[in-house]
Design a protein around this motif. Structure first.
Motif, PDB file in Angstrom:
ATOM      1  N   VAL A 226       0.840  -1.203   0.000  1.00 28.42           N
ATOM      2  CA  VAL A 226       0.000   0.000   0.000  1.00 28.42           C
ATOM      3  C   VAL A 226       0.873   1.251   0.000  1.00 28.42           C
ATOM      4  O   VAL A 226       2.090   1.184   0.176  1.00 28.42           O
ATOM      5  CB  VAL A 226      -0.947   0.021   1.227  1.00 28.42           C
ATOM      6  CG1 VAL A 226      -1.861  -1.192   1.226  1.00 28.42           C
ATOM      7  CG2 VAL A 226      -0.146   0.078   2.527  1.00 28.42           C
ATOM      8  N   THR A 227       0.222   2.411  -0.157  1.00 25.84           N
ATOM      9  CA  THR A 227       0.963   3.658  -0.341  1.00 25.84           C
ATOM     10  C   THR A 227       1.528   4.224   0.950  1.00 25.84           C
ATOM     11  O   THR A 227       2.586   4.858   0.939  1.00 25.84           O
ATOM     12  CB  THR A 227       0.052   4.713  -0.987  1.00 25.84           C
ATOM     13  OG1 THR A 227      -1.159   4.813  -0.228  1.00 25.84           O
ATOM     14  CG2 THR A 227      -0.285   4.325  -2.422  1.00 25.84           C
ATOM     15  N   THR A 267       4.194  -1.096   3.300  1.00 25.57           N
ATOM     16  CA  THR A 267       4.155   0.151   2.533  1.00 25.57           C
ATOM     17  C   THR A 267       5.243   0.150   1.459  1.00 25.57           C
ATOM     18  O   THR A 267       6.353  -0.343   1.674  1.00 25.57           O
ATOM     19  CB  THR A 267       4.345   1.378   3.443  1.00 25.57           C
ATOM     20  OG1 THR A 267       5.645   1.310   4.055  1.00 25.57           O
ATOM     21  CG2 THR A 267       3.284   1.427   4.526  1.00 25.57           C
ATOM     22  N   TYR A 268       4.915   0.727   0.290  1.00 23.03           N
ATOM     23  CA  TYR A 268       5.904   0.860  -0.768  1.00 23.03           C
ATOM     24  C   TYR A 268       7.124   1.630  -0.271  1.00 23.03           C
ATOM     25  O   TYR A 268       8.263   1.316  -0.607  1.00 23.03           O
ATOM     26  CB  TYR A 268       5.311   1.632  -1.959  1.00 23.03           C
ATOM     27  CG  TYR A 268       4.189   0.930  -2.683  1.00 23.03           C
ATOM     28  CD1 TYR A 268       4.318  -0.391  -3.090  1.00 23.03           C
ATOM     29  CD2 TYR A 268       3.003   1.588  -2.987  1.00 23.03           C
ATOM     30  CE1 TYR A 268       3.296  -1.041  -3.765  1.00 23.03           C
ATOM     31  CE2 TYR A 268       1.977   0.948  -3.667  1.00 23.03           C
ATOM     32  CZ  TYR A 268       2.128  -0.352  -4.054  1.00 23.03           C
ATOM     33  OH  TYR A 268       1.117  -0.988  -4.728  1.00 23.03           O
ATOM     34  N   GLN A 269       6.869   2.652   0.548  1.00 23.36           N
ATOM     35  CA  GLN A 269       7.953   3.522   1.016  1.00 23.36           C
ATOM     36  C   GLN A 269       9.004   2.726   1.770  1.00 23.36           C
ATOM     37  O   GLN A 269      10.210   2.895   1.564  1.00 23.36           O
ATOM     38  CB  GLN A 269       7.376   4.634   1.896  1.00 23.36           C
ATOM     39  CG  GLN A 269       8.423   5.645   2.357  1.00 23.36           C
ATOM     40  CD  GLN A 269       7.803   6.764   3.181  1.00 23.36           C
ATOM     41  OE1 GLN A 269       6.659   6.680   3.594  1.00 23.36           O
ATOM     42  NE2 GLN A 269       8.571   7.818   3.418  1.00 23.36           N
ATOM     43  N   LEU A 270       8.547   1.845   2.657  1.00 27.91           N
ATOM     44  CA  LEU A 270       9.512   1.072   3.435  1.00 27.91           C
ATOM     45  C   LEU A 270      10.247   0.067   2.544  1.00 27.91           C
ATOM     46  O   LEU A 270      11.467  -0.096   2.653  1.00 27.91           O
ATOM     47  CB  LEU A 270       8.815   0.343   4.584  1.00 27.91           C
ATOM     48  CG  LEU A 270       9.783  -0.331   5.557  1.00 27.91           C
ATOM     49  CD1 LEU A 270      10.528   0.710   6.375  1.00 27.91           C
ATOM     50  CD2 LEU A 270       9.068  -1.305   6.473  1.00 27.91           C
ATOM     51  N   VAL A 293      -0.182 -11.696  -3.974  1.00 24.38           N
ATOM     52  CA  VAL A 293       0.395 -10.373  -3.707  1.00 24.38           C
ATOM     53  C   VAL A 293      -0.573  -9.342  -4.279  1.00 24.38           C
ATOM     54  O   VAL A 293      -0.928  -9.410  -5.458  1.00 24.38           O
ATOM     55  CB  VAL A 293       1.785 -10.201  -4.350  1.00 24.38           C
ATOM     56  CG1 VAL A 293       2.359  -8.823  -4.017  1.00 24.38           C
ATOM     57  CG2 VAL A 293       2.733 -11.299  -3.880  1.00 24.38           C
ATOM     58  N   VAL A 294      -1.034  -8.406  -3.432  1.00 23.80           N
ATOM     59  CA  VAL A 294      -1.978  -7.367  -3.849  1.00 23.80           C
ATOM     60  C   VAL A 294      -1.242  -6.029  -3.885  1.00 23.80           C
ATOM     61  O   VAL A 294      -0.585  -5.649  -2.914  1.00 23.80           O
ATOM     62  CB  VAL A 294      -3.179  -7.277  -2.880  1.00 23.80           C
ATOM     63  CG1 VAL A 294      -4.129  -6.157  -3.295  1.00 23.80           C
ATOM     64  CG2 VAL A 294      -3.924  -8.613  -2.814  1.00 23.80           C
ATOM     65  N   TYR A 295      -1.345  -5.331  -5.008  1.00 29.44           N
ATOM     66  CA  TYR A 295      -0.716  -4.011  -5.175  1.00 29.44           C
ATOM     67  C   TYR A 295      -1.823  -2.959  -5.164  1.00 29.44           C
ATOM     68  O   TYR A 295      -2.542  -2.803  -6.162  1.00 29.44           O
ATOM     69  CB  TYR A 295       0.053  -3.940  -6.497  1.00 29.44           C
ATOM     70  CG  TYR A 295       1.143  -4.962  -6.657  1.00 29.44           C
ATOM     71  CD1 TYR A 295       2.474  -4.628  -6.424  1.00 29.44           C
ATOM     72  CD2 TYR A 295       0.860  -6.270  -7.056  1.00 29.44           C
ATOM     73  CE1 TYR A 295       3.490  -5.564  -6.589  1.00 29.44           C
ATOM     74  CE2 TYR A 295       1.869  -7.212  -7.218  1.00 29.44           C
ATOM     75  CZ  TYR A 295       3.179  -6.848  -6.977  1.00 29.44           C
ATOM     76  OH  TYR A 295       4.177  -7.779  -7.143  1.00 29.44           O
ATOM     77  N   ASP A 296      -1.979  -2.253  -4.057  1.00 25.17           N
ATOM     78  CA  ASP A 296      -2.954  -1.173  -4.002  1.00 25.17           C
ATOM     79  C   ASP A 296      -2.383   0.036  -4.739  1.00 25.17           C
ATOM     80  O   ASP A 296      -1.169   0.286  -4.686  1.00 25.17           O
ATOM     81  CB  ASP A 296      -3.245  -0.818  -2.537  1.00 25.17           C
ATOM     82  CG  ASP A 296      -4.481   0.047  -2.379  1.00 25.17           C
ATOM     83  OD1 ASP A 296      -5.349   0.014  -3.272  1.00 25.17           O
ATOM     84  OD2 ASP A 296      -4.583   0.739  -1.353  1.00 25.17           O
ATOM     85  N   GLU A 297      -3.253   0.791  -5.415  1.00 28.23           N
ATOM     86  CA  GLU A 297      -2.811   1.951  -6.202  1.00 28.23           C
ATOM     87  C   GLU A 297      -1.642   1.544  -7.110  1.00 28.23           C
ATOM     88  O   GLU A 297      -0.558   2.131  -7.089  1.00 28.23           O
ATOM     89  CB  GLU A 297      -2.408   3.123  -5.288  1.00 28.23           C
ATOM     90  CG  GLU A 297      -3.414   3.471  -4.209  1.00 28.23           C
ATOM     91  CD  GLU A 297      -4.705   4.096  -4.742  1.00 28.23           C
ATOM     92  OE1 GLU A 297      -4.889   4.147  -5.976  1.00 28.23           O
ATOM     93  OE2 GLU A 297      -5.539   4.496  -3.926  1.00 28.23           O
ATOM     94  N   VAL A 298      -1.889   0.547  -7.945  1.00 27.02           N
ATOM     95  CA  VAL A 298      -0.817  -0.066  -8.734  1.00 27.02           C
ATOM     96  C   VAL A 298      -0.171   0.924  -9.698  1.00 27.02           C
ATOM     97  O   VAL A 298       0.995   0.755 -10.094  1.00 27.02           O
ATOM     98  CB  VAL A 298      -1.347  -1.305  -9.491  1.00 27.02           C
ATOM     99  CG1 VAL A 298      -2.287  -0.915 -10.607  1.00 27.02           C
ATOM    100  CG2 VAL A 298      -0.205  -2.155 -10.028  1.00 27.02           C
ATOM    101  N   SER A 465      -5.980   6.400  -1.104  1.00 29.22           N
ATOM    102  CA  SER A 465      -6.326   5.443  -0.040  1.00 29.22           C
ATOM    103  C   SER A 465      -6.760   6.126   1.245  1.00 29.22           C
ATOM    104  O   SER A 465      -6.404   5.689   2.333  1.00 29.22           O
ATOM    105  CB  SER A 465      -5.121   4.529   0.255  1.00 29.22           C
ATOM    106  OG  SER A 465      -4.699   3.883  -0.915  1.00 29.22           O
ATOM    107  N   VAL A 466      -7.529   7.182   1.124  1.00 27.27           N
ATOM    108  CA  VAL A 466      -8.059   7.851   2.309  1.00 27.27           C
ATOM    109  C   VAL A 466      -9.575   7.740   2.273  1.00 27.27           C
ATOM    110  O   VAL A 466     -10.206   8.134   1.299  1.00 27.27           O
ATOM    111  CB  VAL A 466      -7.631   9.333   2.361  1.00 27.27           C
ATOM    112  CG1 VAL A 466      -8.323  10.047   3.506  1.00 27.27           C
ATOM    113  CG2 VAL A 466      -6.120   9.431   2.523  1.00 27.27           C
TER     114      VAL A 466
END
Length: 542
Positions: A226-227, A267-270, A293-298, A465-466
């Protein structure tokens, strides 16, 4: 009556917006044509190979594409274009990745195609021994890389090699008081039948529920990317509410926590944190035998996640997004590494069914003062957008717009922190930025949902994602240059259906005669493709 389309030999398709058949024509070409320009009266689409291959993977054939063009075209469709459409779509599936006797192979339907690709210098090192004239062994680790390279040379491989089941884990949907909507069921079916791929649904249409239903189909350990941390916790809360999963079964892998459990949300960031040239957290991908594997906001996937995804081709992969638009042009990588588009629901169709709120979009134009125009004219090109986007007159206009909606929850969204700080002070509203702690963000969102605060000034961290279901007005004051997906996401903040049935309102405040106007036109292209029309209003008329 003549059709709404003009189909041209350069593969552009012109759509007359005011034509009575415009809506059905737009719907007919949406699966395979990409919108390029969307001024008032005539929209320009382009038929691209990637669009045609996505349509082919989703179950459309060349006959359906040709029929859509011929049926809605005002003039005869150029014969050469129809032939090219058929030939391009025929390329998908001429090469397939399969498993034969326990080995991964690339198989061709005819020898010349195989000979052509195996002689390509970027592809040859990825291939092993030939088993026969039509079959070559591929090392499993090269599965993703090979698909990328084949797409680049115009021979997309259909991946039929299947997926490992991964470590099993029981997951069931709780459907007390709710059930999947028909389009969500179709999305899950399309994904599951295809094995891996992308589901495109409007903001507010329940992409998280599609993910949960896919997990229930897989009955396996799942890694969800997730983002940000707020999105991770919203996923966790939704999974706890909608599935049989318990808190002990869901782990969070973020800056705050490092939990690896049967369902892990990272999180993608980490994952893309780099130390001394390496990505220490990518080992998470090997921490368990993931079944999904699920990619949110792909559409936001950073390059390191693409690289790691190339190694994950034996796992089922589900991409979720509201728009597959990527400003960096890496839609090809999404296609080859995550999978083709398996389901795409037009925004206006979901709106017509009552699942998202109708929206009124207005571009409010302001003018610079003479002194500001001179400063803008003499500024360096890279500084001009900031000068235009942060024009002081926008602050007063935003105040007037907020005053037009005294009893509605309002989001003010922007790019530049100093501009947002000024607006927050003028509106006496809380400010949420990337520096706001996760706890602080969560508290502000909860207060907004509860009605304790009715105005919230947010930076780009709130683009994705809010979950703010009661927000009904969004005012955009600045953005990421000409980002189409950002515009769509920002409108999406107010599209959840309202309890009283009222429409959502989206304003974008733009400085005329500057690059702000040019970028605004580019940002609006995706929404124009979905059928949204922007009314242009002069700030003096407010």
């Amino acid at each position: 009556m003549p059709g709404a389309l003009i189909v041209q030999s350069d593969k552009t398709v012109l759509l007359e917006v005011d034509h009575e058949d415009a809506t059905s024509a737009r719907r007919a070409i949406a699966p395979f044509a990409e919108l390029e320009r969307a001024p008032e009266h005539v929209h320009t689409y382009r038929v691209t190979p990637l669009g045609l291959w996505n349509a082919r993977a989703a179950g459309f054939d060349a006959e359906q594409v040709v029929d859509a063009l011929v049926t809605h075209s005002r003039f005869p469709v150029p014969h050469a274009l129809l032939i090219d459409v058929a030939d391009t779509m025929d390329r998908y599936g001429r090469l397939t990745l399969e498993v034969v006797d326990g080995r991964l192979v690339l198989r061709a339907t005819d020898r010349p195609v195989l000979e052509e690709v195996r002689r390509h210098k970027a592809i040859a090192p990825l291939l092993g021994e030939a088993l026969d004239d039509l079959t070559i062994v591929v090392h499993p680790s090269e599965r993703g890389h090979l698909k990328q390279e084949l797409l680049k040379v115009g021979w997309p491989a259909e991946d039929r090699a299947g997926h490992v089941d991964g470590e099993s884990h029981p997951i069931a949907l709780r459907e007390e008081g709710w059930s999947l909507r028909p389009y969500q069921e179709h999305a899950v079916d399309g994904f599951w039948h295809g094995g891996s791929g992308v589901v495109v649904l409007p903001c507010g249409a329940g992409k998280t529920l599609v993910g949960a239903a896919a997990m229930a189909r897989a009955q396996a350990t799942t890694l969800i990317l997730v983002t940000n941390t707020v999105a991770a916790r919203q996923w966790r809360d939704e999974l706890l509410r909608r599935t049989s999963l318990t808190e002990d079964e869901i782990g969070e892998y973020s800056g705050a926590r490092k939990e690896v459990r049967p369902v892990t949300i990272a999180t993608y960031q980490l994952l893309t944190t780099r130390r001394k040239g390496v990505y220490p957290h990518l080992e998470l991908l090997d921490a368990r035998d993931w079944g999904l594997v699920v990619y949110d906001e792909v559409h936001l996937l950073p390059a390191p996640v693409f690289r790691m995804t190339a190694q994950l081709q034996s796992r089922r992969r589900l991409g979720l997004t509201a728009t597959l638009v990527r400003e960096d042009g890496r839609e090809d990588d999404v296609f080859s590494l995550i999978g083709p588009k398996r389901y795409d629901a037009p925004w206006k169709e979901i709106e017509a069914q009552g699942w998202i709120a109708p929206a009124e979009c207005t571009e409010v134009r302001v003018a610079l003062s003479e002194a500001e125009r001179l400063a803008y004219a003499t500024a360096e090109p890279k500084e001009r957008y900031r000068l235009a986007a942060c024009a002081p007159i926008k602050d007063a206009v935003v105040e007037r717009l907020v005053a037009r909606h005294p009893d509605e929850p309002v989001l003010v969204i922007g790019q530049y922190l100093d501009q947002l700080e000024t607006l927050a002070a003028r509106l006496d509203a809380p400010l949420l930025t990337g520096e706001t702690t996760v706890r602080g963000r969560t508290r502000l969102y909860e207060q907004f949902r509860a009605g304790a605060i009715t105005r919230l000034v947010v930076s780009k961290v709130a683009n994705f994602s809010v979950d703010l279901p009661d927000a009904s007005v969004a005012i955009q004051v600045s953005g990421a240059f000409g980002s189409r997906q950002e515009e769509a996401q920002r409108l999406g903040r107010v599209l959840r259906p309202k309890s009283d049935g009222r429409a959502a309102t989206f304003y974008t405040v733009v400085t005329r005669d500057t690059v702000d106007t040019d970028f605004a036109a580019h940002r609006q292209r995706f929404l124009a493709e979905q059928g949204y029309a922007y009314r242009i209003l002069d700030a003096d008329d407010l």
